[in-house]
Design a protein around this motif. Structure first.
Motif, PDB file in Angstrom:
ATOM      1  N   UNK A   1     -21.834 -40.226   7.469  1.00  0.00           N
ATOM      2  CA  UNK A   1     -21.950 -40.455   8.903  1.00  0.00           C
ATOM      3  C   UNK A   1     -22.863 -41.660   9.114  1.00  0.00           C
ATOM      4  N   UNK A   2     -22.436 -42.552   9.972  1.00  0.00           N
ATOM      5  CA  UNK A   2     -23.247 -43.733  10.255  1.00  0.00           C
ATOM      6  C   UNK A   2     -24.588 -43.309  10.844  1.00  0.00           C
ATOM      7  N   UNK A   3     -25.651 -43.879  10.346  1.00  0.00           N
ATOM      8  CA  UNK A   3     -26.979 -43.575  10.864  1.00  0.00           C
ATOM      9  C   UNK A   3     -27.319 -44.590  11.956  1.00  0.00           C
ATOM     10  N   UNK A   4     -28.465 -44.404  12.571  1.00  0.00           N
ATOM     11  CA  UNK A   4     -28.978 -45.385  13.527  1.00  0.00           C
ATOM     12  C   UNK A   4     -28.099 -45.614  14.758  1.00  0.00           C
ATOM     13  N   UNK A   5     -27.388 -44.581  15.187  1.00  0.00           N
ATOM     14  CA  UNK A   5     -26.665 -44.732  16.443  1.00  0.00           C
ATOM     15  C   UNK A   5     -27.673 -44.979  17.552  1.00  0.00           C
ATOM     16  N   UNK A   6     -27.201 -45.593  18.610  1.00  0.00           N
ATOM     17  CA  UNK A   6     -28.083 -45.957  19.723  1.00  0.00           C
ATOM     18  C   UNK A   6     -28.616 -44.731  20.485  1.00  0.00           C
ATOM     19  N   UNK A   7     -29.913 -44.491  20.436  1.00  0.00           N
ATOM     20  CA  UNK A   7     -30.501 -43.317  21.095  1.00  0.00           C
ATOM     21  C   UNK A   7     -30.488 -43.415  22.617  1.00  0.00           C
ATOM     22  N   UNK A   8     -30.164 -44.595  23.130  1.00  0.00           N
ATOM     23  CA  UNK A   8     -30.114 -44.754  24.587  1.00  0.00           C
ATOM     24  C   UNK A   8     -28.751 -44.369  25.152  1.00  0.00           C
ATOM     25  N   UNK A   9     -27.845 -43.991  24.271  1.00  0.00           N
ATOM     26  CA  UNK A   9     -26.497 -43.612  24.704  1.00  0.00           C
ATOM     27  C   UNK A   9     -26.296 -42.124  24.416  1.00  0.00           C
ATOM     28  N   UNK A  10     -25.794 -41.380  25.402  1.00  0.00           N
ATOM     29  CA  UNK A  10     -25.580 -39.932  25.235  1.00  0.00           C
ATOM     30  C   UNK A  10     -24.753 -39.613  23.995  1.00  0.00           C
TER      31      UNK A  10
END
Lengths: 144, 144
Positions: B92-101
Motif C-alpha cells: 500500500x502506498x504510504x504518505x497519502x495526503x493527510x489533508x484529504x479525507x
DNA sequence: TTCACATGTAATCATTCTGGCTACATGTCT
DNA sequence: AGACATGTAGCCAGAATGATTACATGTGAA
C-alpha cells in the motif's frame, strides 16, 4: 516480494473520484491526495480507462466513473491495473530434470494447486466493492 | 510480479526427499532434480530446517523429513521459505495526503480487505499436504 | 488562430529482489 | 589427515517498481 501498490492506488483513485463528484478530478488533483507524481496517476488512469472503469478524455480535465461504485469490485481494479498475470501469481521453476519422477511431474502437479489458491484470493477481492470502501472511509471520518 | 519460485522449489524438495527414502538426499542430489545450484538448495533447506520441516546436520550428507508428509501443508512450506511477509502480500502506498479525507483513511480501510484476501489464499494452501502432492505425482507416473 | 492547460506516453534513473554462482568456514566420518 | 557435506556470505546480471522529466496530442477560451 509484494503486489504492486498500483492496486492500492487504483482503489484510492476510484474512491476519490467518487467523493469528489462536485469537483474536477484531474491527474494533478489525484496525485496530490495519493502523494505521488501526476504521470504515475495518468498511467494508472489509462489502465482503469482501458478496463472501462473510468472515463477520461485527452485535453479535458477530470476523470469520471464509468459505472456505479456498487458495480466495481476490488477484483475489477486488481485486474485492470495488471499487477498479476493470469495464473502467474506464483512462479514455478522451469527446467526440472526430466529423468527424475518428481522433476518431470512437479510442474503439472503444482500448477492447479497454485491456481486454486490464486482463485481463492481473487474471489475474496471480488466480494468487496468500491462502495464498501467509500462507506468505510466516510464512517471513519465521522469519528474524527 | 510473482511470488518467488523458492516456494515451488521447497515443495519439490520435500516431495523428493519423501520419494527418495532409500537414498541419500544431499543438496547436490536435490539440485540435480530441481536443476539449479546446490547452494540455492542449501539455502532453502536451511529455511525448511528452521521451520521444523526437515532434519539436516552439518557434515552429514542427506536431509530427512521431520514430520509425516500428511502433516506438512503447502502453507507450512509457504511460510517456511519466507516468500511473503505477514500481511504484506499487497503493498500500500504510504504518505497519502493527510489533508484529504480519502488520503488520511485509505490505508486503514484497505488493510483489512487485503488481509482477508491474503488469508483466503493461505487457507487454500493450508488445505493441501505434501502427501497430496506425492500421491498426484505417483498417479501421473503410472500413466507413462 | 493562438495560448493555456490537460491527457497520453516514452525514456531515464535509483532501488530492490531474484536466482545462479563462487568461495570458504565449519562439521563429520573413515 | 583427508574426503566430503552443510552453512553462509558475497558478487553478478536481469527484471520490476515507482519517481521524474520531457514532449506529443487534444480541448476550449480569449
Amino acid at each position: 516480494m509484494t503486489i504492486s501498490s498500483r492496486f492500492a492506488v487504483g482503489i484510492h483513485i476510484l474512491t476519490l473520484i467518487d467523493l469528489n463528484k462536485d469537483g474536477i478530478s484531474s491527474s494533478e488533483y489525484l496525485a496530490g491526495s495519493v502523494n505521488t507524481n501526476p504521470a504515475v496517476i495518468r498511467k494508472i488512469m489509462g489502465m482503469l480507462k482501458k478496463s472501462g472503469l473510468i472515463e477520461v478524455h485527452p485535453g479535458i480535465a477530470g476523470a469520471k466513473l464509468a459505472k456505479p461504485i456498487s458495480d466495481i469490485t476490488l477484483l475489477d481494479v486488481y485486474k485492470a491495473v495488471n499487477v498479476v498475470q493470469e495464473k502467474e501469481l506464483f512462479s514455478v521453476h522451469e527446467n526440472s530434470n526430466p529423468d527424475c519422477p518428481v522433476g518431470r511431474n512437479i510442474h503439472d502437479t503444482i500448477l492447479p494447486l497454485f491456481s486454486a489458491a490464486q482463485l481463492a484470493l481473487e474471489k475474496s477481492l471480488g466480494s468487496v466493492t468500491i462502495e464498501d470502501v467509500v462507506r468505510d472511509i466516510m464512517e471513519k471520518e465521522k469519528c474524527k
